[in-house]
Write a protein that holds these residues in place. Structure first.
Motif, PDB file in Angstrom:
ATOM      1  N   CYS B  32     -30.908  30.706  12.860  1.00 23.96           N
ATOM      2  CA  CYS B  32     -30.902  30.506  11.413  1.00 23.96           C
ATOM      3  C   CYS B  32     -30.770  29.021  11.095  1.00 23.96           C
ATOM      4  O   CYS B  32     -29.958  28.319  11.706  1.00 23.96           O
ATOM      5  CB  CYS B  32     -29.710  31.279  10.831  1.00 23.96           C
ATOM      6  N   ASP B  33     -31.583  28.533  10.168  1.00 23.15           N
ATOM      7  CA  ASP B  33     -31.416  27.159   9.678  1.00 23.15           C
ATOM      8  C   ASP B  33     -31.929  27.127   8.247  1.00 23.15           C
ATOM      9  O   ASP B  33     -32.910  27.821   7.910  1.00 23.15           O
ATOM     10  CB  ASP B  33     -32.181  26.159  10.558  1.00 23.15           C
ATOM     11  N   LEU B  34     -31.298  26.331   7.409  1.00 27.28           N
ATOM     12  CA  LEU B  34     -31.718  26.259   6.005  1.00 27.28           C
ATOM     13  C   LEU B  34     -33.077  25.603   5.860  1.00 27.28           C
ATOM     14  O   LEU B  34     -33.803  25.847   4.905  1.00 27.28           O
ATOM     15  CB  LEU B  34     -30.687  25.461   5.193  1.00 27.28           C
ATOM     16  N   ASP B  35     -33.423  24.775   6.824  1.00 29.45           N
ATOM     17  CA  ASP B  35     -34.642  23.975   6.741  1.00 29.45           C
ATOM     18  C   ASP B  35     -35.816  24.709   7.395  1.00 29.45           C
ATOM     19  O   ASP B  35     -35.848  24.902   8.608  1.00 29.45           O
ATOM     20  CB  ASP B  35     -34.372  22.645   7.450  1.00 29.45           C
ATOM     21  N   PRO B  36     -36.818  25.125   6.593  1.00 31.97           N
ATOM     22  CA  PRO B  36     -37.947  25.885   7.165  1.00 31.97           C
ATOM     23  C   PRO B  36     -38.692  25.110   8.252  1.00 31.97           C
ATOM     24  O   PRO B  36     -39.222  25.715   9.193  1.00 31.97           O
ATOM     25  CB  PRO B  36     -38.856  26.119   5.945  1.00 31.97           C
ATOM     26  N   ILE B  39     -36.992  25.770  11.428  1.00 31.71           N
ATOM     27  CA  ILE B  39     -37.258  27.156  11.836  1.00 31.71           C
ATOM     28  C   ILE B  39     -38.638  27.277  12.483  1.00 31.71           C
ATOM     29  O   ILE B  39     -38.821  27.987  13.474  1.00 31.71           O
ATOM     30  CB  ILE B  39     -37.139  28.084  10.596  1.00 31.71           C
ATOM     31  N   THR B  52     -34.587  32.973  10.655  1.00 40.55           N
ATOM     32  CA  THR B  52     -34.315  33.175   9.230  1.00 40.55           C
ATOM     33  C   THR B  52     -33.721  31.903   8.629  1.00 40.55           C
ATOM     34  O   THR B  52     -33.134  31.101   9.349  1.00 40.55           O
ATOM     35  CB  THR B  52     -33.333  34.347   9.011  1.00 40.55           C
ATOM     36  N   CYS B  53     -33.917  31.747   7.303  1.00 43.27           N
ATOM     37  CA  CYS B  53     -33.255  30.662   6.587  1.00 43.27           C
ATOM     38  C   CYS B  53     -32.019  31.182   5.843  1.00 43.27           C
ATOM     39  O   CYS B  53     -31.321  30.417   5.174  1.00 43.27           O
ATOM     40  CB  CYS B  53     -34.206  30.002   5.583  1.00 43.27           C
ATOM     41  N   ASP B  54     -31.775  32.453   5.970  1.00 37.50           N
ATOM     42  CA  ASP B  54     -30.677  33.064   5.210  1.00 37.50           C
ATOM     43  C   ASP B  54     -29.579  33.538   6.159  1.00 37.50           C
ATOM     44  O   ASP B  54     -29.770  34.465   6.945  1.00 37.50           O
ATOM     45  CB  ASP B  54     -31.236  34.252   4.401  1.00 37.50           C
TER      46      ASP B  54
END
Lengths: 336, 336, 336, 336
Positions: B32-36, B39, B52-54
């Protein structure tokens, strides 16, 4: 040509005697030591030099222009005051005195009698430290951010009466005093004595200045290896000074940091390891003590101005006094 | 075999992902990482792993037994509390939290839920530090007198929100925590921020113990060269640990000092430079992180007891908090 | 106690004079040099020692038991033959002679007159080389596979009359002669003179033995850095001898190779970098020349058997003669 | 953009595959290896790449512009001839071939078909060697006197079919070939095989040129430590290239020697150890293989001229053949 007597022929005295003997500007007249067996060594090695166990012989000798004191610290003040009273110029082994108050008295006496009073801090006379001084003064390093020094003696001699600060940190303080015109405004020190009835054998000193500059000195008598490494960080360039290197003692790194807003550039720096070239200037290899004794002669004769003045020696004693106080208070900052 | 999700794919995350992927005891389930854009990198390199970003996708995934958090420090507490609430075991990137109070809450929550909470201090999993632990525990070094550490990053990344203590000294503190069962009782720290609006980039820490033992840690983001050298002085033997050496990282010196009354022997030591042999033991070269992830899996499965426990991580945060306070007071000692 | 005269007070003579003066087993009687200015230096430093510019004064002095020759190589044979004829024991500076034939004549004359003839190869008297000898003799290294030596002088003095082989390789050959009882059976040498009318300033020698052992020596007068590193590979252990290290001159590596059929194990070795521990034994730090002059006295008095015999010195001259011949033939092997 | 197939996924193949995958100028189309277990590794790591155990699949694939051969030396000629016949450009792992005659056939075939044939010598693509090339070409070093190279692998893999010359000296020969436009005119080599039925594991090569220049290469599979150090002596400056240094791989010494008649000056040099400054230029740290694969692509597309040409690879094979012959004749010089 000045005529010199050396008082104290123990650990450091033989080096002074040899250098006074070989220097062009000095004539070694006599050597004094309380211990007759030490005096005998002088007689064998230097049959033409006068010797005595009585300090008064030196004081009363009209052929002696200057005295070089290399006795234990506790005796510096008493011997120096007598020598000044007898009109002799003085070079005193470091540290100048065991107490700041004593050092001040010595300074005042010398000034009153218009005699030269210098302290035998040798590092400022080495090719390496002189080169660093050049780099600092010419602004080649830019604004100086920090001075970091790490000195470890390989199982050093535990001294009875003084801690590792007075034995080892005194050298670093003399370099700092020489390199930077302003004196530190405060000191914090920590350390420890690991053996009962012995002085501190490890110590860590931090010196603060009014401006944005910090110096840190680490000294240790109980180390498995010998280390003498100094880092000096400047806004333009940085220096690594390793005194145990045979030739490349000084390395100047063309590196710096600028506070950038560019995130990507910051990231690249994190993983990059060199930005500019490194340069190791050739150094003058003259023995520091040889240079010092010639300089002492020139100062006595008024041809040069003293570098390691009595005043600088006194400031160093003051810092060591304050550091010793801070050390007993586990790092509490002491103003200077 | 435990099933793991990695949260945060920035600087350290890729190392975790690679090791979870290759470890025998772990199965990498998702990242998981906030930055697409981060990802996307995972998707290319590990097409079979979920992404996932979530963060809630991870929390809600019943296939995930454990979470490995590698996000900025400021987010550790919040993410960890949610993960524990979701019943996930945790390995949190160092430092465990940005505040001691937060670390304590995390500890209590994990204990209440009987979940494993570990912190990702990697040094205790290196062959070198494990060998030193052996030497300390077997009394081969004798009573430990001092631990001295000097870490310089070659133009390290200036971090926005934390000082060099939280970035570099944290490693040394994790080694000290691992090697010595007792925790320090006080800390004194000095240092300086050389750039406006930036945290401290040089720092010097002294740790005190009840007994006759002192540790000193020097960290610096603004150095011309990389240094990672540790000296450990013991009554019987002494260790030099140089992490930049390729093979001979640990050197054990058969040297010691005894307080002798024999003057002549003292003098001889001053000029002698080695007393006994030096020995560089062969070290296990397994990647520390590989060892850590296997150990984490074993702890989750109850087969091993955690080495870098959440509690040890919390103690380290506490020391760093106190050091930061001392630093702003120019070395004033802070009790722990 | 033997009474010694030193002939030749140029580069090496002062070291001999100092050591004869300080040794317990020797009494320095007189010093001879053709150059009056050199003699004057002796008179100042050692006022009690006799001096002369006439070699015959030494020969005719009944107080002189032994002569130490430290003159240019070209004069060794002539001076030595006269000294032996006068009944004096001899220690001749290395190399023993400029030609093998001359060396043999010196040997025979000494034997006929039952006088001690030794050559002043100092390396076998160092703590480092003596320790290696111990390791070789005790079979701790196992069968010796190779001896590899690399010596670079930092801008060494170009000598008019002899090549770098006679100036530098002579040291390595004396170590080889001391360590290994058997003599090499052949030599191949390459090298080059880069300056017109000057002797060869770089040379590479390979020595062959009857058995499966090879030695290689690299010498260079024109190097930017000083190097003196020797590798000795044995079936059980291997040694790295770095004479420029201050304390850890000898490192013993517990490594070896066995010809395995197991492919996987071979592969692992390729990527592994250490197999066993490294060990740096503490070394005796007595000055080699001090040990040599005491040993010379003991040999003259029949209490010890010479280590660096005239015969060993002659064998070394023979190898250098053959190497010089090979060098002019671009590496053609010359049998010994 | 060229489309590449890699043949051979053993020791070096994975590095090629990774670089072709990441390079901008290349597209990795397929990978071929006889061993299905190796092919499986490729499939896991690079699921989008075609794989095969049959070389003919590569030859017949019209999507493949160029082939990169990383198989054992003995197979280079046969595979290369087939690949050229199929119209594929070639990058062949070093050494180009096991025999000079084979290399020549490959060269001729490539020329006839106007295909690019390059050899995968990586050192000329490193930042360090490229910097030395700059220094040599710009005459900053002056006339080059010698090139001295010492390579020791820390217990290197004993290879079944080739000696240490073909495994290690090949690297040094590729640097020499790259740095100096003229080829050597003769070679002398010595060495030894210490294990029965095994090829030579230590070797010493001397290369001669028509002019006053000599190169010496020392290689060893059976060393206790890893060494990769090169000295280049020039009339103006000298270089020390230590490939194991992390950042300061290249040190340029502002030193030189001039044949002076002034005796006193010669003497001073003997005891002085540095004459001018030392300078360590910052180096490009791009991975050599990354640079090579981009260059290969550019050469295939006619945008650049090959650096490590097939012809240079053939000359290196010829030198190794001659050195091997000389080695069996104990150093007899072989003309090239």
């Amino acid at each position: 040509m000045i005529r010199v007597a050396v008082v104290g022929y123990g650990y450091w005295g033989p080096n002074l005697v040899r250098n006074y003997q070989e220097a062009k500007g000095t004539e070694l007249v006599s050597v004094c030591d309380l211990d007759p067996s030490q005096i005998k060594k002088v007689q064998i090695r230097y049959p033409s030099v006068k010797t005595t166990c009585d300090f008064h012989d030196i004081l009363n000798d009209p052929l002696v222009d200057a005295i070089s004191i290399a006795t234990p610290v506790a005796t510096h003040h008493s011997l120096a005051m007598k020598a000044l009273a007898a009109g002799k110029h003085l070079l005193v082994e470091k540290p100048l005195a065991g107490r700041y108050q004593d050092a001040i008295e010595m300074l005042e006496e010398a000034e009153r009698r218009k005699l030269v009073l210098m302290v035998d801090h040798t590092f400022p006379y080495t090719g390496a430290v002189r080169k660093i001084k050049e780099l600092v003064d010419s602004d080649e390093l830019g604004e100086i951010y920090y001075y970091y020094d790490s000195v470890r003696v390989n199982l050093g001699l535990f001294q009875r009466d003084v801690s590792v600060i007075w034995d080892l940190a005194v050298h670093d303080l003399s370099i700092i005093e020489y390199l930077f015109p302003q004196s530190p405004s405060a000191v914090s020190a920590t350390g420890m004595a690991h053996f009962r009835d012995q002085p501190e054998n490890v110590a860590y000193l931090t010196l603060f200045w009014e401006r944005n500059f910090v110096a840190h000195v680490n000294v240790n008598w109980l180390a498995p290896v010998k280390i003498r490494q100094t880092l000096i960080g400047g806004g333009k360039k940085m220096v690594v000074y390793d005194d145990l290197e045979f030739t490349e003692k000084i390395k100047v790194y063309d590196k710096g940091i600028s506070v950038t807003e560019n995130e990507e550039e910051i990231y690249k720096r994190r993983i990059g390891y060199r930005i500019g070239d490194m340069w190791a200037p050739v150094l003058d290899r003259t023995e520091a003590l040889a240079r010092l004794v010639e300089h002492f002669a020139a100062c006595v004769e008024g041809r040069e101005q003293p570098i390691t003045t009595g005043a600088s020696g006194a400031r160093i004693v003051r810092i060591m006094e304050a550091a010793t106080e801070s050390l007993t208070k586990r790092g509490q900052v002491i103003k200077l």
